[in-house]
Design a protein around this motif. Structure first.
Motif, PDB file in Angstrom:
ATOM      1  N   UNK A  24       0.847  -0.994  -0.003  1.00 30.44           N
ATOM      2  CA  UNK A  24      -0.062  -0.094  -0.272  1.00 30.44           C
ATOM      3  C   UNK A  24       0.963   0.821   0.211  1.00 30.44           C
ATOM      4  N   UNK A  25       0.062   2.424  -0.487  1.00 27.03           N
ATOM      5  CA  UNK A  25       1.439   3.531  -0.162  1.00 27.03           C
ATOM      6  C   UNK A  25       1.937   4.220   0.829  1.00 27.03           C
ATOM      7  N   UNK A  26       2.801   4.010   0.719  1.00 27.80           N
ATOM      8  CA  UNK A  26       4.019   4.471   1.981  1.00 27.80           C
ATOM      9  C   UNK A  26       4.865   3.827   2.470  1.00 27.80           C
ATOM     10  N   UNK A  27       4.143   2.295   2.142  1.00 25.80           N
ATOM     11  CA  UNK A  27       4.850   0.994   2.529  1.00 25.80           C
ATOM     12  C   UNK A  27       6.424   0.795   2.473  1.00 25.80           C
ATOM     13  N   UNK A  28       6.681  -0.066   3.693  1.00 25.78           N
ATOM     14  CA  UNK A  28       8.606  -0.349   3.324  1.00 25.78           C
ATOM     15  C   UNK A  28       9.617   1.304   2.512  1.00 25.78           C
ATOM     16  N   UNK A  29       9.110   2.338   3.559  1.00 27.35           N
ATOM     17  CA  UNK A  29      10.100   3.676   3.728  1.00 27.35           C
ATOM     18  C   UNK A  29      10.449   3.115   3.851  1.00 27.35           C
ATOM     19  N   UNK A  30      11.955   3.442   3.924  1.00 29.63           N
ATOM     20  CA  UNK A  30      13.100   3.953   4.112  1.00 29.63           C
ATOM     21  C   UNK A  30      13.957   5.462   3.990  1.00 29.63           C
ATOM     22  N   UNK A  31      14.126   6.323   4.372  1.00 27.46           N
ATOM     23  CA  UNK A  31      14.433   7.618   4.594  1.00 27.46           C
ATOM     24  C   UNK A  31      16.410   7.584   4.183  1.00 27.46           C
ATOM     25  N   UNK A  32      16.496   9.114   3.192  1.00 29.26           N
ATOM     26  CA  UNK A  32      17.652   8.054   2.267  1.00 29.26           C
ATOM     27  C   UNK A  32      18.974   8.390   3.199  1.00 29.26           C
ATOM     28  N   UNK A  33      18.920   8.757   4.428  1.00 31.19           N
ATOM     29  CA  UNK A  33      19.788   9.104   5.754  1.00 31.19           C
ATOM     30  C   UNK A  33      19.988   7.834   5.940  1.00 31.19           C
ATOM     31  N   UNK A  34      18.642   6.749   6.664  1.00 24.76           N
ATOM     32  CA  UNK A  34      19.060   5.643   7.514  1.00 24.76           C
ATOM     33  C   UNK A  34      19.438   4.902   5.653  1.00 24.76           C
ATOM     34  N   UNK A  35      19.066   4.794   4.482  1.00 25.93           N
ATOM     35  CA  UNK A  35      20.066   4.392   3.396  1.00 25.93           C
ATOM     36  C   UNK A  35      21.762   4.744   4.044  1.00 25.93           C
ATOM     37  N   UNK A  36      21.447   6.043   3.453  1.00 25.80           N
ATOM     38  CA  UNK A  36      23.050   5.900   3.511  1.00 25.80           C
ATOM     39  C   UNK A  36      23.731   4.614   5.206  1.00 25.80           C
ATOM     40  N   UNK A  37      23.411   5.847   5.802  1.00 21.06           N
ATOM     41  CA  UNK A  37      24.024   5.255   6.725  1.00 21.06           C
ATOM     42  C   UNK A  37      23.836   3.523   6.705  1.00 21.06           C
ATOM     43  N   UNK A  38      23.129   2.913   6.515  1.00 19.81           N
ATOM     44  CA  UNK A  38      23.229   1.314   6.553  1.00 19.81           C
ATOM     45  C   UNK A  38      24.334   0.767   5.938  1.00 19.81           C
ATOM     46  N   UNK A  39      24.552   1.501   4.220  1.00 18.61           N
ATOM     47  CA  UNK A  39      25.943   1.427   3.009  1.00 18.61           C
ATOM     48  C   UNK A  39      27.308   1.835   4.269  1.00 18.61           C
ATOM     49  N   UNK A  40      26.755   2.584   4.353  1.00 20.55           N
ATOM     50  CA  UNK A  40      28.707   3.273   5.294  1.00 20.55           C
ATOM     51  C   UNK A  40      29.155   1.633   6.307  1.00 20.55           C
ATOM     52  N   UNK A  41      27.667   1.504   7.544  1.00 14.26           N
ATOM     53  CA  UNK A  41      28.317   1.046   8.640  1.00 14.26           C
ATOM     54  C   UNK A  41      28.012  -0.269   7.961  1.00 14.26           C
TER      55      UNK A  41
END
Length: 152
Positions: A24-41
């Motif tokens: 549904x609309x909005x499901x599985x959202x992840x902020x860009x900041x969280x995505x970048x942090x996960x990549x760096x981690x």
């Protein structure tokens, strides 16, 4: 690496092929900041990836501002919805290289009542392609499937 994502979750369903109980609309959202942090981690240096925030209808169109990859040898498509997957394939298709790997995160996830989602989008898109043939490659879990892309 290029990461195209709304960072706002799923867009609204565009047609009946997008229908799914949990997508549904909005499901599985992840902020860009969280995505970048996960990549760096996970040890991916920031200079090794580019994020392109926005819905595909805006970011994947030919006149979208900013840099885009010219040649694609690996694409991981995690769009869930049929309409989003078609948009991704229309962008990726002309940029594919012979021998590329095309992986679909939700290939075997679809509606209980009709064909839908990534699997239907891949079937529809590649049925009309004269250049590319998909060769089954690796399946993971019950949901994901990858293909080798080869010239016909």
């Amino acid at each position: 690496m290029w990461a195209f994502d709304s960072f706002e979750g799923l867009p609204p369903a565009a047609d009946e092929r997008d229908v799914h109980d949990t997508w549904v609309e909005g499901a599985m959202a992840m902020s860009e900041e969280s995505f970048v942090a996960r990549c760096l981690d996970h040890g991916l240096p920031r200079q090794d990836f580019t994020t392109v925030p926005g819905f595909y209808a805006d970011t994947l169109k030919p006149d979208a501002p900013g840099e885009r990859p010219d040649a694609i040898c690996f694409a991981y498509i995690d769009c869930d919805l049929y309409s989003s997957t078609i948009e991704a394939l229309e962008f990726v298709g002309p940029r594919l290289c012979n021998g590329a790997v095309l992986a679909f995160d939700d290939y075997f996830c679809f509606s209980q009542t009709h064909s839908s989602g990534e699997r239907l989008a891949a079937a529809d898109y590649f049925a009309g392609q004269e250049r590319w043939n998909l060769v089954p490659y690796i399946q993971w879990g019950w949901y994901g499937m990858s293909f080798m892309v080869e010239e016909r």
